[in-house]
Motif scaffolding. Structure first.
Motif, PDB file in Angstrom:
ATOM      1  N   ASP A 295       0.855  -1.177   0.000  1.00 47.50           N
ATOM      2  CA  ASP A 295       0.000   0.000   0.000  1.00 47.50           C
ATOM      3  C   ASP A 295       0.903   1.241   0.000  1.00 47.50           C
ATOM      4  OD1 ASP A 295      -2.273   1.739   0.694  1.00 47.50           O
ATOM      5  OD2 ASP A 295      -1.346   1.766   2.686  1.00 47.50           O
TER       6      ASP A 295
ATOM      7  N   VAL B 213      -0.170   5.049   0.953  1.00 44.91           N
ATOM      8  CA  VAL B 213      -0.339   6.029   2.036  1.00 44.91           C
ATOM      9  C   VAL B 213      -0.516   5.326   3.383  1.00 44.91           C
ATOM     10  CG1 VAL B 213      -1.724   7.961   2.889  1.00 44.91           C
ATOM     11  CG2 VAL B 213      -1.364   7.655   0.410  1.00 44.91           C
ATOM     12  N   GLY B 214       0.337   5.671   4.311  1.00 49.07           N
ATOM     13  CA  GLY B 214       0.285   5.058   5.634  1.00 49.07           C
ATOM     14  C   GLY B 214       1.162   3.828   5.754  1.00 49.07           C
ATOM     15  N   THR B 215       1.739   3.414   4.617  1.00 50.40           N
ATOM     16  CA  THR B 215       2.603   2.232   4.609  1.00 50.40           C
ATOM     17  C   THR B 215       4.011   2.624   4.145  1.00 50.40           C
ATOM     18  OG1 THR B 215       0.713   0.790   4.227  1.00 50.40           O
ATOM     19  CG2 THR B 215       2.889  -0.107   3.699  1.00 50.40           C
TER      20      THR B 215
ATOM     21  N   ASP C 193      -1.535  -0.885   5.724  1.00 52.85           N
ATOM     22  CA  ASP C 193      -1.900  -0.455   7.083  1.00 52.85           C
ATOM     23  C   ASP C 193      -3.400  -0.433   7.327  1.00 52.85           C
ATOM     24  OD1 ASP C 193      -2.073   1.860   5.282  1.00 52.85           O
ATOM     25  OD2 ASP C 193      -2.633   2.941   7.118  1.00 52.85           O
TER      26      ASP C 193
ATOM     27  N   ASP D  91      -6.666  -3.306   2.814  1.00 51.26           N
ATOM     28  CA  ASP D  91      -5.452  -4.051   2.481  1.00 51.26           C
ATOM     29  C   ASP D  91      -5.540  -5.511   2.943  1.00 51.26           C
ATOM     30  OD1 ASP D  91      -4.199  -1.719   1.415  1.00 51.26           O
ATOM     31  OD2 ASP D  91      -3.728  -1.073   3.445  1.00 51.26           O
TER      32      ASP D  91
HETATM   33 MG   LIG Z   1      -2.856   3.003   3.658  1.00 51.22          MG
END
Ligand SMILES: [Mg+2]
Length: 230
Positions: A14, A16-18, A190, A195
Protein backbone atom coordinates in the motif's frame (compact mmCIF):
# COMPACT_ATOMS: atom_id res chain seq x y z
CA UNK A 1 5.68 -19.53 10.14
CA UNK A 2 7.74 -17.02 8.14
CA UNK A 3 6.06 -13.64 7.66
CA UNK A 4 6.75 -13.92 3.91
CA UNK A 5 5.27 -17.17 2.55
CA UNK A 6 7.98 -19.43 1.13
CA UNK A 7 6.32 -19.58 -2.30
CA UNK A 8 5.79 -15.79 -2.56
CA UNK A 9 7.18 -14.31 -5.78
CA UNK A 10 5.98 -10.73 -5.33
CA UNK A 11 5.27 -8.27 -2.52
CA UNK A 12 2.94 -5.36 -3.14
CA UNK A 13 2.76 -2.46 -0.71
CA UNK A 14 0.00 0.00 0.00
CA UNK A 15 1.16 3.60 -0.49
CA UNK A 16 -0.34 6.03 2.04
CA UNK A 17 0.28 5.06 5.63
CA UNK A 18 2.60 2.23 4.61
CA UNK A 19 5.43 3.62 2.43
CA UNK A 20 4.33 7.27 2.13
CA UNK A 21 3.06 9.65 4.81
CA UNK A 22 1.64 13.17 4.47
CA UNK A 23 4.05 15.62 6.11
CA UNK A 24 2.68 17.86 7.61
CA UNK A 25 -0.34 15.74 8.53
CA UNK A 26 -3.54 16.05 6.50
CA UNK A 27 -5.48 17.73 9.37
CA UNK A 28 -2.68 20.29 9.76
CA UNK A 29 -2.70 21.05 6.02
CA UNK A 30 -6.51 21.33 5.98
CA UNK A 31 -6.47 23.65 9.03
CA UNK A 32 -3.81 25.82 7.39
CA UNK A 33 -5.82 26.03 4.16
CA UNK A 34 -8.99 26.89 6.12
CA UNK A 35 -7.12 29.68 7.90
CA UNK A 36 -5.99 31.19 4.59
CA UNK A 37 -9.64 31.29 3.57
CA UNK A 38 -10.91 32.93 6.75
CA UNK A 39 -11.87 29.92 8.87
CA UNK A 40 -10.20 29.03 12.18
CA UNK A 41 -10.61 25.34 12.98
CA UNK A 42 -9.06 23.44 15.88
CA UNK A 43 -7.13 20.34 14.72
CA UNK A 44 -9.61 18.08 16.51
CA UNK A 45 -12.52 19.71 14.69
CA UNK A 46 -10.77 19.28 11.33
CA UNK A 47 -10.15 15.63 12.09
CA UNK A 48 -13.74 14.86 13.15
CA UNK A 49 -15.23 16.68 10.14
CA UNK A 50 -12.77 14.93 7.81
CA UNK A 51 -13.52 11.48 9.22
CA UNK A 52 -17.29 12.06 8.93
CA UNK A 53 -16.98 13.22 5.30
CA UNK A 54 -14.58 10.38 4.47
CA UNK A 55 -17.02 7.79 5.83
CA UNK A 56 -19.84 9.10 3.64
CA UNK A 57 -17.63 8.54 0.57
CA UNK A 58 -16.69 5.03 1.75
CA UNK A 59 -20.39 4.17 2.00
CA UNK A 60 -20.94 5.52 -1.51
CA UNK A 61 -18.17 3.21 -2.77
CA UNK A 62 -19.74 0.17 -1.10
CA UNK A 63 -22.91 0.91 -3.08
CA UNK A 64 -20.97 0.80 -6.38
CA UNK A 65 -18.95 -2.34 -5.45
CA UNK A 66 -15.79 -0.23 -5.05
CA UNK A 67 -15.86 1.22 -8.57
CA UNK A 68 -13.56 4.20 -9.03
CA UNK A 69 -11.95 6.42 -11.67
CA UNK A 70 -10.01 9.67 -11.83
CA UNK A 71 -13.38 11.50 -12.00
CA UNK A 72 -14.67 9.62 -8.97
CA UNK A 73 -11.53 10.49 -6.99
CA UNK A 74 -11.93 14.18 -7.84
CA UNK A 75 -15.57 13.99 -6.78
CA UNK A 76 -14.57 12.21 -3.54
CA UNK A 77 -12.00 14.83 -2.60
CA UNK A 78 -14.20 17.72 -3.67
CA UNK A 79 -16.91 16.56 -1.29
CA UNK A 80 -14.50 15.73 1.54
CA UNK A 81 -12.83 19.14 1.30
CA UNK A 82 -16.06 21.14 1.04
CA UNK A 83 -17.66 19.21 3.92
CA UNK A 84 -14.56 19.43 6.11
CA UNK A 85 -13.97 23.12 5.42
CA UNK A 86 -17.59 24.35 5.57
CA UNK A 87 -17.41 28.06 6.38
CA UNK A 88 -14.39 29.07 4.26
CA UNK A 89 -14.69 32.08 1.94
CA UNK A 90 -13.93 30.12 -1.27
CA UNK A 91 -14.59 26.35 -1.10
CA UNK A 92 -13.61 25.75 -4.75
CA UNK A 93 -10.23 27.40 -4.26
CA UNK A 94 -9.68 25.32 -1.11
CA UNK A 95 -10.46 22.15 -3.03
CA UNK A 96 -8.02 23.07 -5.82
CA UNK A 97 -5.31 24.09 -3.36
CA UNK A 98 -5.59 20.87 -1.39
CA UNK A 99 -5.93 18.62 -4.44
CA UNK A 100 -2.79 20.18 -5.91
CA UNK A 101 -0.92 20.13 -2.60
CA UNK A 102 -1.12 16.36 -2.28
CA UNK A 103 0.29 15.89 -5.80
CA UNK A 104 3.58 17.47 -4.65
CA UNK A 105 6.47 15.34 -3.39
CA UNK A 106 7.10 18.08 -0.84
CA UNK A 107 3.77 17.18 0.81
CA UNK A 108 5.01 13.67 1.61
CA UNK A 109 7.76 11.74 3.33
CA UNK A 110 8.86 8.15 2.76
CA UNK A 111 8.90 5.70 5.67
CA UNK A 112 12.43 5.95 7.09
CA UNK A 113 13.26 2.26 6.69
CA UNK A 114 11.48 1.76 3.34
CA UNK A 115 14.45 1.97 0.97
CA UNK A 116 16.57 -0.37 3.09
CA UNK A 117 13.79 -2.94 3.48
CA UNK A 118 12.86 -2.87 -0.21
CA UNK A 119 16.49 -3.28 -1.22
CA UNK A 120 16.86 -6.29 1.07
CA UNK A 121 13.66 -7.88 -0.27
CA UNK A 122 14.76 -7.29 -3.86
CA UNK A 123 18.09 -8.95 -3.14
CA UNK A 124 16.14 -12.07 -2.18
CA UNK A 125 14.74 -12.16 -5.71
CA UNK A 126 11.27 -10.86 -4.88
CA UNK A 127 9.34 -8.69 -7.32
CA UNK A 128 8.16 -5.50 -5.60
CA UNK A 129 5.16 -3.31 -6.31
CA UNK A 130 2.83 -0.69 -4.98
CA UNK A 131 -0.94 -1.14 -4.91
CA UNK A 132 -2.68 2.12 -4.03
CA UNK A 133 -6.14 3.60 -3.69
CA UNK A 134 -4.67 6.93 -4.67
CA UNK A 135 -5.09 8.46 -8.12
CA UNK A 136 -2.81 9.76 -10.86
CA UNK A 137 -1.27 12.20 -8.37
CA UNK A 138 0.77 9.25 -7.10
CA UNK A 139 2.98 9.52 -10.21
CA UNK A 140 4.37 13.02 -9.55
CA UNK A 141 4.71 12.13 -5.86
CA UNK A 142 6.78 9.03 -6.69
CA UNK A 143 8.79 11.14 -9.12
CA UNK A 144 10.08 13.06 -6.13
CA UNK A 145 11.30 9.90 -4.37
CA UNK A 146 13.61 8.06 -6.76
CA UNK A 147 14.99 5.95 -3.88
CA UNK A 148 11.50 4.48 -3.57
CA UNK A 149 10.34 4.48 -7.21
CA UNK A 150 13.52 2.78 -8.45
CA UNK A 151 12.81 -0.24 -6.24
CA UNK A 152 9.24 -0.76 -7.46
CA UNK A 153 8.80 -3.09 -10.43
CA UNK A 154 5.09 -2.24 -10.72
CA UNK A 155 2.68 0.46 -9.53
CA UNK A 156 -1.05 -0.30 -9.60
CA UNK A 157 -3.41 2.63 -8.93
CA UNK A 158 -7.09 1.98 -8.33
CA UNK A 159 -8.34 5.00 -10.29
CA UNK A 160 -6.68 3.50 -13.38
CA UNK A 161 -7.84 -0.06 -12.63
CA UNK A 162 -11.48 1.01 -12.19
CA UNK A 163 -11.86 -0.87 -8.88
CA UNK A 164 -10.43 0.20 -5.54
CA UNK A 165 -9.32 -1.84 -2.59
CA UNK A 166 -10.88 -3.81 -0.95
CA UNK A 167 -12.61 -4.88 -4.19
CA UNK A 168 -11.41 -8.24 -5.50
CA UNK A 169 -10.94 -6.82 -9.00
CA UNK A 170 -8.14 -4.60 -7.73
CA UNK A 171 -6.16 -7.55 -6.38
CA UNK A 172 -6.77 -9.60 -9.51
CA UNK A 173 -5.31 -6.72 -11.52
CA UNK A 174 -2.23 -6.78 -9.27
CA UNK A 175 -1.67 -10.45 -10.07
CA UNK A 176 -2.19 -9.83 -13.79
CA UNK A 177 0.38 -7.04 -13.78
CA UNK A 178 2.82 -9.13 -11.73
CA UNK A 179 2.15 -12.24 -13.83
CA UNK A 180 1.71 -14.23 -10.63
CA UNK A 181 -0.96 -16.47 -9.16
CA UNK A 182 -2.96 -14.88 -6.33
CA UNK A 183 -1.25 -17.00 -3.68
CA UNK A 184 2.20 -16.03 -4.98
CA UNK A 185 1.61 -12.40 -3.94
CA UNK A 186 1.95 -10.94 -0.45
CA UNK A 187 0.11 -7.66 0.12
CA UNK A 188 1.37 -5.36 2.88
CA UNK A 189 -0.70 -2.41 4.08
CA UNK A 190 -1.90 -0.46 7.08
CA UNK A 191 -5.66 -0.62 6.47
CA UNK A 192 -7.42 -3.64 7.95
CA UNK A 193 -10.32 -3.67 5.50
CA UNK A 194 -8.80 -2.28 2.32
CA UNK A 195 -5.45 -4.05 2.48
CA UNK A 196 -5.55 -7.05 4.78
CA UNK A 197 -9.14 -8.25 4.49
CA UNK A 198 -9.42 -7.28 0.81
CA UNK A 199 -6.26 -9.11 -0.22
CA UNK A 200 -7.03 -12.16 1.89
CA UNK A 201 -10.59 -12.42 0.57
CA UNK A 202 -9.22 -12.27 -2.98
CA UNK A 203 -6.88 -15.19 -2.26
CA UNK A 204 -3.62 -13.36 -1.63
CA UNK A 205 -1.44 -13.55 1.41
CA UNK A 206 -1.52 -10.37 3.48
CA UNK A 207 0.37 -8.71 6.30
CA UNK A 208 -1.12 -5.84 8.26
CA UNK A 209 1.23 -2.99 9.14
CA UNK A 210 -0.08 -2.14 12.60
CA UNK A 211 2.41 0.21 14.28
CA UNK A 212 0.16 1.04 17.25
CA UNK A 213 -0.93 -2.59 17.75
CA UNK A 214 -4.60 -1.70 17.21
CA UNK A 215 -5.40 -5.14 15.79
CA UNK A 216 -3.66 -7.65 18.01
CA UNK A 217 -6.10 -10.40 16.94
CA UNK A 218 -4.79 -10.38 13.35
CA UNK A 219 -2.42 -13.33 12.86
CA UNK A 220 -0.18 -11.79 10.17
CA UNK A 221 0.82 -8.44 11.55
CA UNK A 222 3.97 -6.32 11.77
CA UNK A 223 4.63 -3.11 13.67
CA UNK A 224 7.34 -1.85 11.30
CA UNK A 225 8.46 -2.69 7.78
CA UNK A 226 11.77 -4.12 9.00
CA UNK A 227 9.92 -7.11 10.47
CA UNK A 228 9.42 -8.35 6.91
CA UNK A 229 13.12 -9.25 6.92
CA UNK A 230 12.93 -11.49 9.99
MG1 LIG B 1 -2.86 3.00 3.66
Amino acid sequence: MPIIPVHARAIFFDAVGTLLFPEPSAPAVYADTARRYGLQLAPGEVRSRFVAAYRVEEAADVATSWATSEARERERWHRIVTQTLTGVSDPEACYRDLFDHFALPAAWRVAPDAAEVLTALQSRGLMLGMGSNYDARLWPVLGGFPELAARLDHVVISAAVGVRKPGGGFFREVTRVANCALNEVLFVGDDLENDYTGATAAGMHAVLLDPRADHAHIPHRITDLGELLH
